[in-house]
Design a protein around this motif. Structure first.
Motif, PDB file in Angstrom:
ATOM      1  N   ARG A  22       0.830  -1.206   0.000  1.00 60.00           N
ATOM      2  CA  ARG A  22       0.000   0.000   0.000  1.00 60.00           C
ATOM      3  C   ARG A  22       0.866   1.259   0.000  1.00 60.00           C
ATOM      4  N   LEU A  23       1.966   1.207   0.731  1.00 60.95           N
ATOM      5  CA  LEU A  23       2.868   2.358   0.764  1.00 60.95           C
ATOM      6  C   LEU A  23       3.449   2.618  -0.625  1.00 60.95           C
ATOM      7  N   ILE A  24       3.877   1.556  -1.312  1.00 61.44           N
ATOM      8  CA  ILE A  24       4.426   1.692  -2.656  1.00 61.44           C
ATOM      9  C   ILE A  24       3.386   2.288  -3.605  1.00 61.44           C
ATOM     10  N   ILE A  25       2.159   1.764  -3.524  1.00 61.19           N
ATOM     11  CA  ILE A  25       1.096   2.224  -4.411  1.00 61.19           C
ATOM     12  C   ILE A  25       0.731   3.673  -4.115  1.00 61.19           C
ATOM     13  N   SER A  26       0.680   4.013  -2.825  1.00 57.81           N
ATOM     14  CA  SER A  26       0.232   5.358  -2.446  1.00 57.81           C
ATOM     15  C   SER A  26       1.137   6.449  -2.994  1.00 57.81           C
ATOM     16  N   ARG A  27       2.399   6.107  -3.228  1.00 57.18           N
ATOM     17  CA  ARG A  27       3.343   7.107  -3.740  1.00 57.18           C
ATOM     18  C   ARG A  27       3.128   7.412  -5.218  1.00 57.18           C
ATOM     19  N   SER A  28       2.309   6.583  -5.882  1.00 61.73           N
ATOM     20  CA  SER A  28       2.167   6.757  -7.324  1.00 61.73           C
ATOM     21  C   SER A  28       0.714   6.785  -7.794  1.00 61.73           C
ATOM     22  N   VAL A  29      -0.225   6.872  -6.870  1.00 60.16           N
ATOM     23  CA  VAL A  29      -1.627   6.914  -7.271  1.00 60.16           C
ATOM     24  C   VAL A  29      -1.851   8.105  -8.211  1.00 60.16           C
ATOM     25  N   GLY A  30      -2.500   7.831  -9.342  1.00 61.94           N
ATOM     26  CA  GLY A  30      -2.769   8.872 -10.322  1.00 61.94           C
ATOM     27  C   GLY A  30      -1.791   8.896 -11.468  1.00 61.94           C
TER      28      GLY A  30
END
Length: 392
Positions: free
Chosen positions: A378-386
């Motif tokens: 989730r941390l990895i994904i949250s840095r690149s959402v969008g």
């Protein structure tokens, strides 16, 4: 047995053959041994390792120039992994573990190193191998490794402790990740090829585990282990790059394995619900059960589709850590939900070792933990959402 969709992918004849080979092996060799291996707890199925090697399933994913099957595209590997994990995810991960060892060698190694260390994995019955990253105080934060690598002339001296190392009780060779300087964090991480019989290498007893007992894990102790410079993979400080490249692929394969486990749980649940009668009719005709199975089917299909999307992007050179994280997070959490639903649908029998759901639920939980927990994904994904390909 359910058959996965392939998201519009036209498989070649070779791909179909490998998938059929894996499906047949899972049905005839892996599933019949699944319960016994789980009950044994710390006994790896080496006879299955030998049988898989004989038909190329331990090396099909390695490059042809080093004697492997040459199936280096991740789409095919994911389809094969799905089928093998349908039989038993712990055993399947053991049988395909040569790829995990090979990845950092292929990412970082010289041509001579590739010829030496990859070719041995494709000749007859290959040695069992391991990748040693995790430490007692270091889990998902691989940049904070404490195992030291100190240069001493034409050698390095390695000192430290690794834990939860897959295959360690059986392995003859390790890729060990250490640091030349802990203060450098990721810029100090360096990879080394280490033979088990080197002085100072000690492997602990197999750990007793909650699930996925077909793959053994243990601690590895390195007490001033001297390895030659030629056993270093790449340059000093390049190990973290090689490790992250390995994880980008392996996390997608975890998604495929989790999908195979979900399919196994789904199929068993459908069969049970059709045969089990309550209140005068098969339980699959009861709305609550039918809706639960519908949710199981939907989550399994989503896991397959998002994993195959990640695999296609990887093969096209367009993959990112975020896309791999989406595949792993989605499929791993879905399989825990699906296996829990399978147990609930089986009722009391699902809680019994007479049926598989209790085992599958135990097996599923590891998928949320290994190679970066769900929180890390989730941390990895949250840095690149969008960004393109993530959250769109």
């Amino acid at each position: 047995m359910s058959r996965p969709v392939t998201d519009g992918i036209d498989l070649t004849e070779e791909q179909r053959e490998f998938v059929a080979l894996a499906r047949d092996f899972a049905e005839k060799e892996i599933r019949p041994r699944s319960r016994a291996v789980d009950e044994a707890d710390t006994e790896a199925p080496l006879d299955l390792w030998e049988k898989a090697a004989e038909i190329g399933l331990t090396s099909y994913m390695l490059p042809a120039e080093y004697g492997g099957g040459g199936v280096t595209d991740l789409v095919t590997q994911c389809l094969v992994q799905e089928e093998l994990c349908y039989g038993d995810i712990g055993i399947a991960n053991f049988l395909t573990s040569s790829a995990f060892f090979a990845e950092p060698v292929l990412h970082l190694g010289s041509e001579d190193q590739k010829k030496r260390w990859i070719s041995m994995l494709t000749d007859g019955v290959p040695p069992v191998t391991s990748v040693a990253v995790t430490e007692p105080g270091v889990g998902s934060d691989s940049a904070s490794l404490q195992t030291r690598a100190v240069r001493d002339g034409d050698s390095y001296v390695l000192s430290g402790q690794k834990t939860w190392i897959s295959n360690a009780p059986l392995s003859k060779y390790f890729v060990v990740f250490a640091t030349i300087d802990p203060t450098l964090r990721s810029r100090g991480v360096t990879a080394f090829l280490v033979e088990r019989d080197r002085e100072g290498v000690t492997v602990g007893a197999p750990m007793k585990k909650y699930g996925q007992r077909g793959t053994l894990n243990a601690e590895v102790f390195l007490e001033e282990v001297r390895v030659p410079v030629e056993n270093r993979l790449g340059e000093e400080g390049q190990g973290f790059y090689g490790l992250m490249g390995t994880f980008d692929a392996s996390r997608i394969l975890i998604g495929a394995g989790a999908t195979g486990l979900s399919r196994a749980a789904l199929d068993a649940t459908i069969t049970y619900a059709q045969e089990r009668t309550q209140f005068g009719k098969p339980i699959i005709e009861h709305q609550a059960v039918a809706f639960r199975i519908a949710d199981m089917a939907a989550r399994t299909d989503v896991s397959h589709l998002v994993t195959m999307r990640a695999a296609r992007l990887f093969d096209a050179g367009k993959s990112t850590p975020e896309i791999s994280a989406v595949a792993k997070l989605t499929a791993s959490e879905n399989t825990t939900w699906v296996c829990d639903a399978a147990l609930m649908t089986h009722g009391g029998w699902g809680y019994s070792r007479e049926y598989f759901p209790e085992k599958w639920l135990r097996d599923a939980k590891l998928e949320e933990i290994e190679e970066g927990t769900s929180d890390i994904q989730r941390l990895i994904i949250s840095r690149s959402v969008g960004k393109p390909g993530v959250g769109r």
